[in-house]
Write a protein that holds these residues in place. Structure first.
Motif, short mmCIF file in Angstrom:
data_model
loop_
_atom_site.label_atom_id
_atom_site.label_comp_id
_atom_site.label_asym_id
_atom_site.label_seq_id
_atom_site.Cartn_x
_atom_site.Cartn_y
_atom_site.Cartn_z
N ILE A 21 38.21 44.68 36.92
CA ILE A 21 37.97 43.31 37.41
C ILE A 21 38.30 43.19 38.90
O ILE A 21 37.51 42.66 39.68
CB ILE A 21 38.79 42.29 36.60
N ALA A 22 39.46 43.70 39.29
CA ALA A 22 39.88 43.63 40.70
C ALA A 22 38.90 44.35 41.60
O ALA A 22 38.50 43.84 42.65
CB ALA A 22 41.29 44.21 40.85
N GLY A 23 38.48 45.52 41.19
CA GLY A 23 37.54 46.30 42.00
C GLY A 23 36.17 45.64 42.08
O GLY A 23 35.55 45.61 43.15
N ALA A 72 37.84 45.88 55.25
CA ALA A 72 38.92 44.89 55.39
C ALA A 72 38.88 43.87 54.27
O ALA A 72 39.89 43.59 53.62
CB ALA A 72 38.80 44.19 56.75
N ILE A 73 37.70 43.30 54.03
CA ILE A 73 37.56 42.30 52.97
C ILE A 73 37.80 42.92 51.61
O ILE A 73 38.48 42.35 50.75
CB ILE A 73 36.16 41.66 53.02
N GLY A 74 37.25 44.14 51.40
CA GLY A 74 37.42 44.80 50.11
C GLY A 74 38.87 45.05 49.77
O GLY A 74 39.32 44.74 48.67
N ASP A 107 43.65 43.70 46.73
CA ASP A 107 45.09 43.49 46.65
C ASP A 107 45.42 42.12 46.06
O ASP A 107 46.34 41.99 45.24
CB ASP A 107 45.73 43.63 48.03
N LEU A 108 44.67 41.10 46.48
CA LEU A 108 44.91 39.76 45.95
C LEU A 108 44.62 39.70 44.45
O LEU A 108 45.37 39.09 43.69
CB LEU A 108 44.03 38.74 46.68
N MET A 109 43.52 40.34 44.03
CA MET A 109 43.18 40.35 42.61
C MET A 109 44.20 41.13 41.78
O MET A 109 44.56 40.73 40.68
CB MET A 109 41.78 40.93 42.41
N LYS A 110 44.68 42.22 42.32
CA LYS A 110 45.70 43.00 41.60
C LYS A 110 46.98 42.19 41.44
O LYS A 110 47.62 42.23 40.39
CB LYS A 110 45.98 44.32 42.32
N ALA A 111 47.34 41.46 42.50
CA ALA A 111 48.54 40.63 42.42
C ALA A 111 48.33 39.51 41.40
O ALA A 111 49.22 39.20 40.60
CB ALA A 111 48.86 40.04 43.80
N SER A 129 52.36 48.50 40.83
CA SER A 129 52.04 49.42 41.92
C SER A 129 51.55 50.73 41.33
O SER A 129 51.84 51.06 40.18
CB SER A 129 53.27 49.67 42.81
N ARG A 130 50.80 51.51 42.12
CA ARG A 130 50.16 52.71 41.61
C ARG A 130 51.15 53.68 40.97
O ARG A 130 50.96 54.14 39.85
CB ARG A 130 49.43 53.42 42.75
#
Length: 338
Positions: free
Chosen positions: A26-28, A299-301, A306-310, A316-317
């Motif tokens: 989903i984040a990706g 940059a946007i990606g 990061d925002l979606m993962k949060a 963290s990985r």
């Protein structure tokens, strides 16, 4: 207020119960969709530079923007973007998720393997290949749609005159391409894509992790640093593999630009044809424009990812690796995310 609290609790439960790989998908996917749409105008012009060099390359960047604006309007800058987003969402989702999965599998399956850049090179390469194989037909359709120019005096460089578009949309392009050449037609140009994505995806992650390793520990979580490292990594990776991208685009539109469809060429023949007809500089046609596209795209990606993962509470990985490996060892035999 009660309803809002209940809905929030339900959503929190959904997030907590979601498998790690699903969160990464989903984040990706969301990150890829946002990034691709933001640079769609530059992507359209890059494809025209690569495939319609006689009509657009001589105009330059500003001239091409002006011509598209006059002949096709604002929507012309986003021609083919629907297919592009339809491709990039599953592609980015698979790419990010597969990279994380391959990385965890390697760490779990090969005791003692380091967590350095070489690991990211291998995991990134295989992740890129996996994503390409699953989503390539969408890339082919995106290119064919972007190649079409409304109001152009000719459909192709051979001078076939027409006032109509060959394809009316994503579904129509899929249908006609499949009828013309079957599954093989939907994967035309996939060879240079794989040749290019393996080193590009691997090098991108390799450069990114190498540069991050030189960042002071107290700044490693700084999103600005991550974006800067990712942008430079993307630029370096693109430079090394860009000629294969040009070959792939030419192969994808050969049926449109060749007077005899039976004269379609393979990867090596297309490369030789470009060199003989246009010279080695054509192999880097649109590269400067690609540089302008890569920086904001990366940059946007990275930011959205990061925002979606949060938001989805992705650990963290390295924490995720420890969590998954520990789970596997405690519950053998089991699946990776059981």
């Amino acid at each position: 207020m009660a309803n809002t609290r209940d809905e929030r609790e339900v959503w929190d439960g959904v997030i907590e119960g979601m498998p790690l790989f699903a969160k990464e998908l989903i984040a990706g996917g969301v990150a890829g969709g946002f990034a691709k749409s933001a640079v769609a105008p530059l992507e359209r012009i890059k494809i025209l530079f690569q495939t319609r060099q006689v009509e657009y390359r001589s105009l330059g960047l500003i001239g091409s923007f002006t011509k598209i604006a006059k002949t096709e309007g604002t929507l012309g800058f986003f021609r083919g973007n629907g297919a592009s987003v339809a491709r990039i969402v599953p592609y980015a989702a698979l790419h990010y998720m597969a990279y994380e999965e391959y990385r965890r599998w390697i760490i779990d399956g090969i005791p003692g393997v380091g967590k350095g850049p070489i690991l990211d090179l291998v995991a990134g390469s295989f992740a890129g290949g996996t994503a390409v194989l699953f989503t390539y037909p969408l890339d082919l359709v995106r290119t064919k749609l972007a190649y079409q120019v409304v109001g152009s005096q000719k459909l192709n460089i051979q001078g076939i005159v027409t006032g109509e578009q060959v394809y009316k949309g994503i579904k129509d392009c899929f249908s006609k391409t499949y009828k013309e050449a079957g599954i093989k037609g939907l994967y035309r140009g996939v060879a240079p894509s794989l040749y290019g994505i393996f080193p590009y995806a691997g090098l991108k992650f390799y450069f990114y992790e190498t540069m991050k390793s030189h960042v002071p520990k107290e700044r490693k979580n700084d999103i600005t640093i991550k974006l800067a490292c990712g942008s430079v990594a993307g630029l370096l990776g693109q430079t090394f593999t860009y000629p294969l991208d040009v070959v792939r685009r030419q192969m994808q539109v050969q049926r449109l630009s060749a007077s005899n469809s039976h004269e379609l060429k393979g990867t090596a023949d297309t490369l030789v044809m470009i060199l003989q007809t246009h010279g080695w500089k054509q192999l880097f046609s649109g590269l400067s424009l690609n540089y302008l596209k890569v920086v904001p795209s990366v940059a946007i990606g990275f930011t959205v990812y990061d925002l979606m993962k949060a938001y989805l509470r992705v650990p963290s990985r390295d924490d995720a690796v420890v969590e998954v490996v520990t789970s596997n060892r405690d519950s053998q035999p089991s699946t990776l995310h059981s």
